[in-house]
Write an enzyme that holds these catalytic residues in place. Structure first.
Site, PDB file in Angstrom:
ATOM      1  N   GLU A  21       0.824  -1.209   0.000  1.00 48.09           N
ATOM      2  CA  GLU A  21       0.000   0.000   0.000  1.00 48.09           C
ATOM      3  C   GLU A  21       0.859   1.260   0.000  1.00 48.09           C
ATOM      4  O   GLU A  21       0.555   2.230  -0.694  1.00 48.09           O
ATOM      5  CB  GLU A  21      -0.923   0.023   1.219  1.00 48.09           C
ATOM      6  CG  GLU A  21      -1.958  -1.083   1.212  1.00 48.09           C
ATOM      7  CD  GLU A  21      -2.782  -1.084   2.477  1.00 48.09           C
ATOM      8  OE1 GLU A  21      -3.986  -0.795   2.378  1.00 48.09           O
ATOM      9  OE2 GLU A  21      -2.215  -1.359   3.558  1.00 48.09           O
ATOM     10  N   TYR A  53     -15.558  26.090   0.149  1.00 48.13           N
ATOM     11  CA  TYR A  53     -15.345  24.647   0.021  1.00 48.13           C
ATOM     12  C   TYR A  53     -14.172  24.301  -0.873  1.00 48.13           C
ATOM     13  O   TYR A  53     -13.643  23.201  -0.797  1.00 48.13           O
ATOM     14  CB  TYR A  53     -16.617  23.888  -0.364  1.00 48.13           C
ATOM     15  CG  TYR A  53     -17.394  24.409  -1.525  1.00 48.13           C
ATOM     16  CD1 TYR A  53     -17.015  24.159  -2.819  1.00 48.13           C
ATOM     17  CD2 TYR A  53     -18.561  25.145  -1.316  1.00 48.13           C
ATOM     18  CE1 TYR A  53     -17.745  24.614  -3.891  1.00 48.13           C
ATOM     19  CE2 TYR A  53     -19.311  25.606  -2.387  1.00 48.13           C
ATOM     20  CZ  TYR A  53     -18.897  25.350  -3.678  1.00 48.13           C
ATOM     21  OH  TYR A  53     -19.623  25.811  -4.735  1.00 48.13           O
ATOM     22  N   GLU A  73      -8.006   5.754   9.839  1.00 47.59           N
ATOM     23  CA  GLU A  73      -8.490   6.503  10.996  1.00 47.59           C
ATOM     24  C   GLU A  73      -7.641   7.753  11.223  1.00 47.59           C
ATOM     25  O   GLU A  73      -8.166   8.826  11.559  1.00 47.59           O
ATOM     26  CB  GLU A  73      -8.467   5.632  12.256  1.00 47.59           C
ATOM     27  CG  GLU A  73      -9.453   4.487  12.256  1.00 47.59           C
ATOM     28  CD  GLU A  73      -8.947   3.205  11.595  1.00 47.59           C
ATOM     29  OE1 GLU A  73      -9.542   2.144  11.850  1.00 47.59           O
ATOM     30  OE2 GLU A  73      -7.953   3.243  10.820  1.00 47.59           O
ATOM     31  N   LYS A 100     -11.889   3.565   1.576  1.00 49.78           N
ATOM     32  CA  LYS A 100     -10.809   2.873   0.877  1.00 49.78           C
ATOM     33  C   LYS A 100     -11.497   1.872  -0.053  1.00 49.78           C
ATOM     34  O   LYS A 100     -11.927   0.808   0.384  1.00 49.78           O
ATOM     35  CB  LYS A 100      -9.939   2.164   1.926  1.00 49.78           C
ATOM     36  CG  LYS A 100      -8.579   1.775   1.504  1.00 49.78           C
ATOM     37  CD  LYS A 100      -7.857   1.192   2.731  1.00 49.78           C
ATOM     38  CE  LYS A 100      -6.387   1.165   2.546  1.00 49.78           C
ATOM     39  NZ  LYS A 100      -5.703   0.610   3.724  1.00 49.78           N
TER      40      LYS A 100
END
Length: 122
Positions: A21, A53, A73, A100
């Site tokens: 990853e 934004y 997290e 993910k």
């Protein structure tokens, strides 16, 4: 309470607990909801009375495409913390959903995700 939603922002990052990853990277999707008061912005049509934004998008992008961490997290927490720090007078709370879509686990599923809510609630 009013909300601004930025839905399914997509970025490429190198977060994960597995070596593949952090080496190959993968897609991440982020949905952010900002708890704020939009009444003045709506009645005055003044950008300074709301949360831009585009700035939130750039903040999310910098974190997801930035320094790799092991956990999604942590990525979500960093996004929430930075939004609250960057917009202390305008954002009372933030909800971050970090998805993910292609984690390296065997099986059939749409995605894995975390959802956190942080804020300055009374």
């Amino acid at each position: 309470m009013d909300y601004i939603h930025l839905n399914e922002l997509e970025f490429y990052g190198y977060h994960g607990a597995l070596q593949e990853e952090t080496k190959l990277g993968q897609r991440f999707r982020v949905t952010v909801s900002l708890a704020t008061d939009l009444q003045d912005a709506g009645s005055t049509d003044d950008l300074d009375k709301t949360v831009n934004y585009a700035e939130v998008y750039n903040l999310c992008r910098a974190i997801v495409e930035g320094e790799p961490v092991k956990l999604i997290e942590t990525v979500a927490e960093n996004i929430a913390t930075d939004i609250l720090r960057t917009f202390p007078e305008k954002v009372l709370g933030v909800r971050v959903v970090l998805i993910k879509p292609d984690p390296p686990i065997a099986g059939h599923y749409a995605s894995v995700s975390v959802e956190i809510t942080r804020g300055r609630f009374a």
